[in-house]
Design an enzyme around this catalytic site. Structure first.
Site, PDB file in Angstrom:
ATOM      1  N   ARG A 173       0.726  -0.915  -0.151  1.00  0.00           N
ATOM      2  CA  ARG A 173       0.006   0.265  -0.071  1.00  0.00           C
ATOM      3  C   ARG A 173       0.939   1.275  -0.114  1.00  0.00           C
ATOM      4  NH1 ARG A 173      -2.219  -3.593  -1.473  1.00  0.00           N
ATOM      5  NH2 ARG A 173      -4.293  -4.736  -0.555  1.00  0.00           N
ATOM      6  N   SER A 224     -11.316  -0.724   2.455  1.00  0.00           N
ATOM      7  CA  SER A 224     -10.578  -0.976   4.062  1.00  0.00           C
ATOM      8  C   SER A 224      -9.786   0.097   4.418  1.00  0.00           C
ATOM      9  CB  SER A 224      -9.733  -2.179   3.731  1.00  0.00           C
ATOM     10  OG  SER A 224     -10.401  -3.576   3.483  1.00  0.00           O
ATOM     11  N   GLU A 294      -5.182   3.353   5.686  1.00  0.00           N
ATOM     12  CA  GLU A 294      -5.349   3.322   4.335  1.00  0.00           C
ATOM     13  C   GLU A 294      -5.155   4.534   3.263  1.00  0.00           C
ATOM     14  OE1 GLU A 294      -6.101   0.362   1.461  1.00  0.00           O
ATOM     15  OE2 GLU A 294      -5.630  -1.198   3.330  1.00  0.00           O
TER      16      GLU A 294
END
Length: 301
Positions: A173, A224, A294
């Protein structure tokens, strides 16, 4: 800002919008007003626009599909640059070249139609290609770092260069772009493998079914919220604390999946941020784990 908007329209960099609600440009469906939003038509216009904004000391930022950001409810007193016009998709043998503004899902489905394998993970990710590279979007143990071979980049000095995979520092990520926000992704080259079209389609269909069953796709969210800590699942940690269904204002931890925060009832950006921070504190207190978010927080300073 009114005068600046008039000037930008006159100089023809591309479409110019004023006083735009960011609720319409983010998947959370929250955010304040962007004073000016510009859609440059090509790289030359983008460079000219940035030069002008820098000379006038006007803040600006590039926004993709808004699928991984949380804007505050305050007005953004600057210029949002959208690369939607950078949306060409070319497929040559097993190579795909896509503009930063192209839809990642569209690219993935076009690759499947050509019997190419490698982007199956991306069929459920509602981001732009540029945004996906920026955050190294991924799913099902794959991500952009596995398929991207090179990226055409605009540097902070407004030079166009090519960067290859090993320079892009893809990790879970994150990427070179996230660590160097002055660099702008313009175009991405991906290398895929020939595959069996029917098998790929069956896999994608099965994953879509699982997503519908396990994720709150019927509500605005940004996917998410937290990265999975090594060897663990953020959703399970939150669920084990009994926080599925917890609400703050109009924001809610999904009953379906505890790592999703949804805009359940006209949530404000503040509601969502409060819930994110509450979960972080609770998980840290209970498990001594620092959950990393995130999503990117924009215009909160």
């Amino acid at each position: 800002m009114e005068e600046l908007a008039k000037e930008l329209k006159k100089e023809n960099y591309g479409k110019v919008l004023t006083d735009v609600s960011l609720k319409n440009y983010t998947t959370y469906k929250v955010g304040g007003i962007a004073r000016i939003m510009v859609f440059p038509t090509d790289t030359e216009k983008l460079v000219q626009l940035i030069r002008k904004l820098q000379a006038l000391d006007v803040p600006y930022m590039v926004l993709g599909n808004g699928s991984n950001v949380l804007f505050s409810d305050r007005p953004y007193e600057g210029v949002i640059i959208k690369l939607d016009e950078f949306n060409d998709i070319r497929i040559e043998n097993n190579k795909i070249v896509a503009g930063a503004g192209a839809s990642l899902m569209k690219v993935a489905y076009q690759s499947i139609r050509k019997s190419l394998s490698g982007l199956e993970f991306a069929t459920g990710i509602p981001g732009s290609v540029g945004g996906a590279v920026y955050m190294n979007a991924g799913a099902y143990k794959s991500d952009m770092g596995y398929v991207v071979t090179q990226v055409k980049v605009l540097t902070p000095k407004l030079r166009v260069i090519q960067m290859v995979n090993k320079e892009l520092n893809f990790h879970y990520r994150t990427s070179f772009f996230k660590e160097h926000p002055g660099y702008i992704c313009l175009e991405v080259t991906m290398k895929l493998k020939p595959g069996n079209k029917e098998e790929i389609e069956e896999l994608v269909k099965e994953r879509k079914k699982r997503r519908i069953e396990s994720q709150p796709l019927e509500y605005p969210s940004a996917g998410s919220v937290f990265r999975n800590p090594e060897g663990q699942f953020a959703g399970k940690l939150i669920e084990d604390l009994g926080y599925k269904g917890l609400m703050k204002g109009g924001a809610k931890i999904s009953d379906k999946h505890a790592n999703f925060i949804i805009n359940y009832q006209n949530a404000s950006a503040e509601d969502i941020k409060d819930l994110i921070e509450f979960v972080q504190e609770e998980v840290h207190d209970k498990y001594k784990i620092d959950l990393k978010v995130e999503q990117e927080f924009k215009n909160w300073e």
